[in-house]
Motif scaffolding. Sequence first.
Motif, mmCIF file in Angstrom:
data_model
loop_
_atom_site.group_PDB
_atom_site.id
_atom_site.type_symbol
_atom_site.label_atom_id
_atom_site.label_comp_id
_atom_site.label_asym_id
_atom_site.label_seq_id
_atom_site.Cartn_x
_atom_site.Cartn_y
_atom_site.Cartn_z
ATOM 1 N N GLY A 1 74.327 -3.212 58.086
ATOM 2 C CA GLY A 1 73.095 -2.821 57.401
ATOM 3 C C GLY A 1 72.972 -3.651 56.136
ATOM 4 N N TRP A 2 72.192 -3.135 55.175
ATOM 5 C CA TRP A 2 72.034 -3.858 53.899
ATOM 6 C C TRP A 2 73.033 -3.268 52.900
ATOM 7 C CZ3 TRP A 2 68.394 -3.807 57.500
ATOM 8 C CH2 TRP A 2 67.644 -4.971 57.687
ATOM 9 N N GLN A 3 73.844 -4.155 52.347
ATOM 10 C CA GLN A 3 74.887 -3.663 51.472
ATOM 11 C C GLN A 3 74.638 -4.040 50.016
ATOM 12 O OE1 GLN A 3 79.053 -4.671 52.331
ATOM 13 N NE2 GLN A 3 78.858 -3.058 53.894
ATOM 14 N N VAL A 4 74.791 -3.064 49.142
ATOM 15 C CA VAL A 4 74.747 -3.336 47.702
ATOM 16 C C VAL A 4 76.180 -3.184 47.197
ATOM 17 C CG1 VAL A 4 73.883 -2.542 45.459
ATOM 18 C CG2 VAL A 4 72.383 -2.529 47.455
ATOM 19 N N GLU A 5 76.682 -4.254 46.578
ATOM 20 C CA GLU A 5 78.068 -4.229 46.122
ATOM 21 C C GLU A 5 78.118 -4.485 44.620
ATOM 22 O OE1 GLU A 5 81.628 -5.883 48.604
ATOM 23 O OE2 GLU A 5 81.270 -7.276 46.938
ATOM 24 N N TRP A 6 79.019 -3.825 43.918
ATOM 25 C CA TRP A 6 79.198 -4.085 42.483
ATOM 26 C C TRP A 6 80.667 -3.882 42.136
ATOM 27 C CZ3 TRP A 6 77.349 0.256 44.710
ATOM 28 C CH2 TRP A 6 77.885 1.483 44.319
ATOM 29 N N ARG A 7 81.007 -4.369 40.949
ATOM 30 C CA ARG A 7 82.389 -4.219 40.487
ATOM 31 C C ARG A 7 82.430 -3.269 39.292
ATOM 32 N NH1 ARG A 7 85.809 -9.524 39.782
ATOM 33 N NH2 ARG A 7 84.607 -9.550 37.881
ATOM 34 N N GLY A 8 83.504 -2.527 39.189
ATOM 35 C CA GLY A 8 83.660 -1.632 38.041
ATOM 36 C C GLY A 8 82.719 -0.448 38.127
ATOM 37 N N CYS A 9 82.175 -0.067 36.980
ATOM 38 C CA CYS A 9 81.353 1.142 36.925
ATOM 39 C C CYS A 9 79.896 0.794 36.613
ATOM 40 C CB CYS A 9 81.916 2.088 35.861
ATOM 41 S SG CYS A 9 81.074 3.664 35.817
ATOM 42 N N ALA A 10 78.989 1.188 37.513
ATOM 43 C CA ALA A 10 77.557 0.927 37.321
ATOM 44 C C ALA A 10 76.879 2.164 36.731
ATOM 45 C CB ALA A 10 76.922 0.561 38.657
ATOM 46 N N VAL A 11 75.607 1.983 36.343
ATOM 47 C CA VAL A 11 74.865 3.070 35.696
ATOM 48 C C VAL A 11 73.687 3.512 36.570
ATOM 49 C CG1 VAL A 11 73.459 3.693 33.681
ATOM 50 C CG2 VAL A 11 75.518 2.287 33.389
ATOM 51 N N MET A 12 73.571 4.829 36.733
ATOM 52 C CA MET A 12 72.373 5.432 37.335
ATOM 53 C C MET A 12 71.567 6.016 36.175
ATOM 54 S SD MET A 12 72.211 8.831 39.761
ATOM 55 C CE MET A 12 72.241 8.174 41.416
ATOM 56 N N GLY A 13 70.368 5.495 35.933
ATOM 57 C CA GLY A 13 69.536 5.994 34.841
ATOM 58 C C GLY A 13 68.761 7.227 35.285
ATOM 59 N N VAL A 14 68.690 8.236 34.420
ATOM 60 C CA VAL A 14 68.002 9.497 34.759
ATOM 61 C C VAL A 14 66.529 9.412 34.370
ATOM 62 C CG1 VAL A 14 67.944 11.999 34.347
ATOM 63 C CG2 VAL A 14 70.136 10.778 34.307
ATOM 64 N N LEU A 15 65.649 9.750 35.297
ATOM 65 C CA LEU A 15 64.218 9.800 35.005
ATOM 66 C C LEU A 15 63.678 11.141 35.499
ATOM 67 C CD1 LEU A 15 61.724 8.258 33.957
ATOM 68 C CD2 LEU A 15 61.336 7.503 36.306
ATOM 69 N N ASN A 16 63.577 12.106 34.589
ATOM 70 C CA ASN A 16 63.078 13.427 34.970
ATOM 71 C C ASN A 16 61.577 13.496 34.752
ATOM 72 O OD1 ASN A 16 65.464 14.757 35.841
ATOM 73 N ND2 ASN A 16 66.138 14.894 33.709
ATOM 74 N N VAL A 17 60.841 13.774 35.846
ATOM 75 C CA VAL A 17 59.388 13.934 35.703
ATOM 76 C C VAL A 17 59.063 15.425 35.853
ATOM 77 C CG1 VAL A 17 58.684 11.597 36.272
ATOM 78 C CG2 VAL A 17 59.104 13.178 38.131
ATOM 79 N N THR A 18 59.716 16.189 35.003
ATOM 80 C CA THR A 18 59.627 17.645 35.025
ATOM 81 C C THR A 18 59.151 18.108 33.645
ATOM 82 O OG1 THR A 18 61.898 17.603 34.257
ATOM 83 C CG2 THR A 18 61.582 17.974 36.606
ATOM 84 N N PRO A 19 58.556 19.316 33.568
ATOM 85 C CA PRO A 19 58.203 19.812 32.230
ATOM 86 C C PRO A 19 59.390 20.478 31.536
ATOM 87 C CG PRO A 19 57.351 21.275 33.926
ATOM 88 C CD PRO A 19 58.043 20.144 34.642
ATOM 89 N N ASP A 20 60.486 20.786 32.275
ATOM 90 C CA ASP A 20 61.484 21.724 31.749
ATOM 91 C C ASP A 20 62.936 21.268 31.893
ATOM 92 O OD1 ASP A 20 61.328 21.777 34.489
ATOM 93 O OD2 ASP A 20 61.542 23.935 34.680
ATOM 94 N N SER A 21 63.201 19.963 32.109
ATOM 95 C CA SER A 21 64.595 19.535 32.202
ATOM 96 C C SER A 21 65.285 19.802 30.877
ATOM 97 C CB SER A 21 64.679 18.054 32.555
ATOM 98 O OG SER A 21 64.384 17.900 33.924
ATOM 99 N N PHE A 22 66.611 20.021 30.918
ATOM 100 C CA PHE A 22 67.269 20.600 29.729
ATOM 101 C C PHE A 22 67.297 19.655 28.537
ATOM 102 C CE2 PHE A 22 71.522 18.774 29.199
ATOM 103 C CZ PHE A 22 71.661 18.038 30.372
ATOM 104 N N SER A 23 67.279 18.332 28.756
ATOM 105 C CA SER A 23 67.368 17.454 27.581
ATOM 106 C C SER A 23 66.126 16.598 27.360
ATOM 107 C CB SER A 23 68.597 16.556 27.679
ATOM 108 O OG SER A 23 68.316 15.376 28.386
#
Length: 312
Positions: free
Chosen positions: A30-52
């Motif tokens: 299939g299609w593979q995404v590869e990285w080394r070490g630790c990557a970042v997932m950025g949070v995008l909340n499109v909610t009125p009430d997320s805690f932060s």
Amino acid sequence: MSRSPEGWSRRRHRLTFGFPVPGGERTPDGWQVEWRGCAVMGVLNVTPDSFSDGGRHAPLQAAVAQARAMRDAGALLIDVGGESTRPGADPVPAEQELDRLRPVLRALAGEGVLLSVDTLKPEVAAEALALGAHLINDVTGLRDPAMIRVCAEAAAPACIMHMQGEPRTMQHSPHYADVVAEVQAFLHDRAEVALAAGVPSVLLDPGLGFGKTPVHNLALLRALPELTAGPLPVLVGASRKRLIDTLAGVPRAADRDPGTLALHLHAARAGAAIVRAHAAGAHVQALRVQAALDDPEAGPGSQKPDPRKPSR
Ligand code: HH2
């Protein structure tokens, strides 16, 4: 802390998708995404009430701008959420969650970044994948067989997170005989079922703050080297969570990025493949610096230092 032989920052991680994705390479599987070490997932909340960050990215332009900023800062994935799962949160109907997600996914589908959708509803996951999302982040850890079917049919990877109970009541009285063993057993069991059913790859997440006391969260953070010793990539999400208030006295969630970074740098050194963060750019920067410290072949340390240049 145990270290992989080549050091955490050189360890390779991959996710496999059954369809072309930004940054993916075609392989026989299939299609593979590869990285080394630790990557970042950025949070995008499109909610009125997320805690932060509830309400901050609800207008479409604000959401798109935030996603682009996180992508440009070097986030590997953007995790879009249309329902808060903070302690005590009531569920929202699927149609309402989709009303929040649809415009953002349509706007971001062509932006050249991997899109994950944070949902526990199979019908929401199915439509999100049809709209261009690439991965499903399920805080119930694919407990619903219908969620496994949706991911398998779309050939989309999934993040399997551990949660005891459900968001409305999960913090009332979390209880474990052995939190590390129980979380690990749950994650491995769900991963086995999902992979056997045709989900192309999975991330494992101990689910900090989801049906856990501060003692449970700390036990899981300290035991991360055990969890990351296996072949499946591990995601850690400590961003702005109440544990940071317990440890450092920071009552406002939006003020907890320094404590978040400390926990996530620990997670990276313990072998986490991805950290899920609101302050994505700060994380990319800190992880790059920490990786350069870990990897003798990275950064200016790989060249001969110029003795005439002052080091400060
Ligand atoms: N934490 C939150 C939401 N989704 N998903 C994974 N895989 N791991 C986590 O630790 C995790 C998660 C809670 O954070 P946030 O999205 O900021 O808040 P809310 O649920 O209030 O929208």
